[in-house]
Design a protein around this motif. Sequence first.
Motif, mmCIF file in Angstrom:
data_model
loop_
_atom_site.group_PDB
_atom_site.id
_atom_site.type_symbol
_atom_site.label_atom_id
_atom_site.label_comp_id
_atom_site.label_asym_id
_atom_site.label_seq_id
_atom_site.Cartn_x
_atom_site.Cartn_y
_atom_site.Cartn_z
ATOM 1 N N THR A 167 0.852 -1.193 0.000
ATOM 2 C CA THR A 167 0.000 0.000 0.000
ATOM 3 C C THR A 167 0.885 1.238 0.000
ATOM 4 O OG1 THR A 167 -0.082 0.184 2.417
ATOM 5 C CG2 THR A 167 -1.750 -1.220 1.361
ATOM 6 N N ASP A 168 0.297 2.378 -0.304
ATOM 7 C CA ASP A 168 1.066 3.628 -0.277
ATOM 8 C C ASP A 168 1.632 3.886 1.120
ATOM 9 O OD1 ASP A 168 0.540 4.055 -2.936
ATOM 10 O OD2 ASP A 168 -1.119 5.453 -2.593
ATOM 11 N N GLU A 169 0.833 3.591 2.134
ATOM 12 C CA GLU A 169 1.295 3.782 3.511
ATOM 13 C C GLU A 169 2.487 2.877 3.810
ATOM 14 O OE1 GLU A 169 -0.355 3.421 8.132
ATOM 15 O OE2 GLU A 169 -1.695 3.012 6.430
ATOM 16 N N ASN A 170 2.397 1.627 3.369
ATOM 17 C CA ASN A 170 3.497 0.696 3.612
ATOM 18 C C ASN A 170 4.750 1.077 2.828
ATOM 19 O OD1 ASN A 170 1.997 -0.776 5.389
ATOM 20 N ND2 ASN A 170 1.970 -2.667 4.197
ATOM 21 N N ILE A 171 4.572 1.595 1.626
ATOM 22 C CA ILE A 171 5.726 2.031 0.837
ATOM 23 C C ILE A 171 6.471 3.145 1.574
ATOM 24 C CG2 ILE A 171 6.414 3.250 -1.271
ATOM 25 C CD1 ILE A 171 4.199 1.694 -2.729
ATOM 26 N N THR A 172 5.724 4.066 2.162
ATOM 27 C CA THR A 172 6.344 5.148 2.931
ATOM 28 C C THR A 172 7.145 4.587 4.101
ATOM 29 O OG1 THR A 172 4.590 6.707 2.343
ATOM 30 C CG2 THR A 172 5.892 7.219 4.300
ATOM 31 N N LYS A 173 6.610 3.565 4.750
ATOM 32 C CA LYS A 173 7.316 2.943 5.872
ATOM 33 C C LYS A 173 8.557 2.195 5.384
ATOM 34 C CE LYS A 173 3.153 2.500 8.719
ATOM 35 N NZ LYS A 173 2.156 1.571 9.300
ATOM 36 N N TYR A 174 8.447 1.554 4.235
ATOM 37 C CA TYR A 174 9.607 0.851 3.672
ATOM 38 C C TYR A 174 10.718 1.849 3.357
ATOM 39 C CZ TYR A 174 12.029 -2.868 1.102
ATOM 40 O OH TYR A 174 12.948 -3.813 0.681
ATOM 41 N N GLN A 175 10.328 3.004 2.848
ATOM 42 C CA GLN A 175 11.310 4.056 2.581
ATOM 43 C C GLN A 175 11.987 4.511 3.870
ATOM 44 O OE1 GLN A 175 8.679 6.790 0.585
ATOM 45 N NE2 GLN A 175 9.229 6.043 -1.461
ATOM 46 N N LYS A 176 11.233 4.508 4.968
ATOM 47 C CA LYS A 176 11.816 4.862 6.260
ATOM 48 C C LYS A 176 12.839 3.817 6.702
ATOM 49 C CE LYS A 176 7.914 7.591 7.996
ATOM 50 N NZ LYS A 176 6.844 7.686 9.024
ATOM 51 N N LEU A 177 12.563 2.540 6.390
ATOM 52 C CA LEU A 177 13.547 1.490 6.681
ATOM 53 C C LEU A 177 14.857 1.776 5.958
ATOM 54 C CD1 LEU A 177 11.919 -2.076 6.504
ATOM 55 C CD2 LEU A 177 12.857 -0.920 8.507
ATOM 56 N N ILE A 178 14.746 2.120 4.685
ATOM 57 C CA ILE A 178 15.942 2.417 3.896
ATOM 58 C C ILE A 178 16.663 3.636 4.465
ATOM 59 C CG2 ILE A 178 16.812 2.990 1.597
ATOM 60 C CD1 ILE A 178 15.673 0.151 1.923
ATOM 61 N N GLU A 179 15.895 4.627 4.899
ATOM 62 C CA GLU A 179 16.495 5.825 5.479
ATOM 63 C C GLU A 179 17.243 5.493 6.770
ATOM 64 O OE1 GLU A 179 17.843 9.563 5.925
ATOM 65 O OE2 GLU A 179 16.823 8.728 4.161
ATOM 66 N N ARG A 180 16.701 4.584 7.556
ATOM 67 C CA ARG A 180 17.390 4.169 8.787
ATOM 68 C C ARG A 180 18.735 3.532 8.446
ATOM 69 N NH1 ARG A 180 13.500 3.794 13.230
ATOM 70 N NH2 ARG A 180 15.110 2.773 14.474
ATOM 71 N N SER A 181 18.757 2.762 7.361
ATOM 72 C CA SER A 181 20.015 2.159 6.925
ATOM 73 C C SER A 181 20.993 3.228 6.450
ATOM 74 C CB SER A 181 19.758 1.145 5.810
ATOM 75 O OG SER A 181 20.963 0.548 5.376
ATOM 76 N N ARG A 182 20.478 4.235 5.748
ATOM 77 C CA ARG A 182 21.332 5.339 5.289
ATOM 78 C C ARG A 182 21.988 6.057 6.465
ATOM 79 N NH1 ARG A 182 20.549 7.367 -0.009
ATOM 80 N NH2 ARG A 182 21.174 9.438 0.687
ATOM 81 N N GLN A 183 21.312 6.037 7.592
ATOM 82 C CA GLN A 183 21.835 6.690 8.789
ATOM 83 C C GLN A 183 22.808 5.802 9.560
ATOM 84 O OE1 GLN A 183 18.288 7.772 10.919
ATOM 85 N NE2 GLN A 183 17.682 9.338 9.431
ATOM 86 N N GLY A 184 23.060 4.612 9.014
ATOM 87 C CA GLY A 184 24.058 3.737 9.604
ATOM 88 C C GLY A 184 23.519 2.645 10.499
ATOM 89 N N GLU A 185 22.198 2.515 10.581
ATOM 90 C CA GLU A 185 21.619 1.482 11.437
ATOM 91 C C GLU A 185 21.536 0.148 10.704
ATOM 92 O OE1 GLU A 185 18.294 2.476 14.153
ATOM 93 O OE2 GLU A 185 18.182 4.342 13.004
ATOM 94 N N LYS A 186 21.725 -0.919 11.443
ATOM 95 C CA LYS A 186 21.510 -2.259 10.910
ATOM 96 C C LYS A 186 20.027 -2.583 11.029
ATOM 97 C CE LYS A 186 22.927 -7.084 11.477
ATOM 98 N NZ LYS A 186 23.764 -8.033 12.271
ATOM 99 N N ILE A 187 19.417 -2.972 9.912
ATOM 100 C CA ILE A 187 17.972 -3.217 9.915
ATOM 101 C C ILE A 187 17.682 -4.581 10.536
ATOM 102 C CG2 ILE A 187 15.875 -3.329 8.537
ATOM 103 C CD1 ILE A 187 17.265 -0.584 8.652
ATOM 104 N N THR A 188 17.280 -4.552 11.777
ATOM 105 C CA THR A 188 16.940 -5.766 12.513
ATOM 106 C C THR A 188 15.427 -5.968 12.511
ATOM 107 O OG1 THR A 188 16.749 -4.550 14.586
ATOM 108 C CG2 THR A 188 18.933 -5.427 14.021
ATOM 109 N N LYS A 189 15.010 -7.103 13.027
ATOM 110 C CA LYS A 189 13.575 -7.361 13.150
ATOM 111 C C LYS A 189 12.920 -6.322 14.054
ATOM 112 C CE LYS A 189 12.092 -10.535 15.884
ATOM 113 N NZ LYS A 189 11.813 -11.822 16.560
#
Length: 218
Positions: A167-189
């Motif tokens: 969904t559009d809402e979920n896509i926005t959240k997925y983009q936030k996941l990528i942004e967290r990685s850009r900030q140097g975080e390891k994407i954990t569960k």
Amino acid sequence: ILEQQQQRSGWDANQLQSCRITRNYGDPETRYQVLCKADPERSAGGGTDLTPVFVHGTAATILKGRSLSGGLPFWMSAGWGYYVEHRIFRLCRVHYIDFKTYYANEKADFKRGATLEPNEPWPSPLKKMCRKEIREALDSVCNAQILSLTPNQSGYIFALTYFLVSTDENITKYQKLIERSRQGEKITKSILLEVYGYEDDAALEKDWYEFMESRDFR
């Protein structure tokens, strides 16, 4: 050749297997694509159709480029590769393990329609598996590794990614996941649950499995 590169670069066994399957012989982290039409591990060579490999690998490369990280979890890079393959071809043909050998060697009785094939769309058999409660837990998917991967895990990696951008809402959240990685975080569960607003695994799994059983998963 690959074993020599493994020694020079310090690749682990999962990275070596990734190179063998995706044919991206220069970089197991898929930060860039180095494709060989003829297999350098075989002296006789022989060309193969690398279209699905190119699409899957390029999708994973772009995702990692957006995240500014070669360290995204396997489920994210592979899942995005599968998702893009499906959107383009309606097929998922890049398998990190030999599905045929796995099914042949397993003593379990695989029911008709409950196996994943390279020449058939995956949503239909996955939908049947989910309805029969042949499911992979969120923890299993988030901790998947190539050397211990199963076809079902592969399918649920694809299905989870599909759900996360459904969904559009979920896509926005997925983009936030990528942004967290850009900030140097390891994407954990835990970060996945936090970004998507779920209190625990069970809450996400409920919505995920419902999506898989719905008409939207196709």
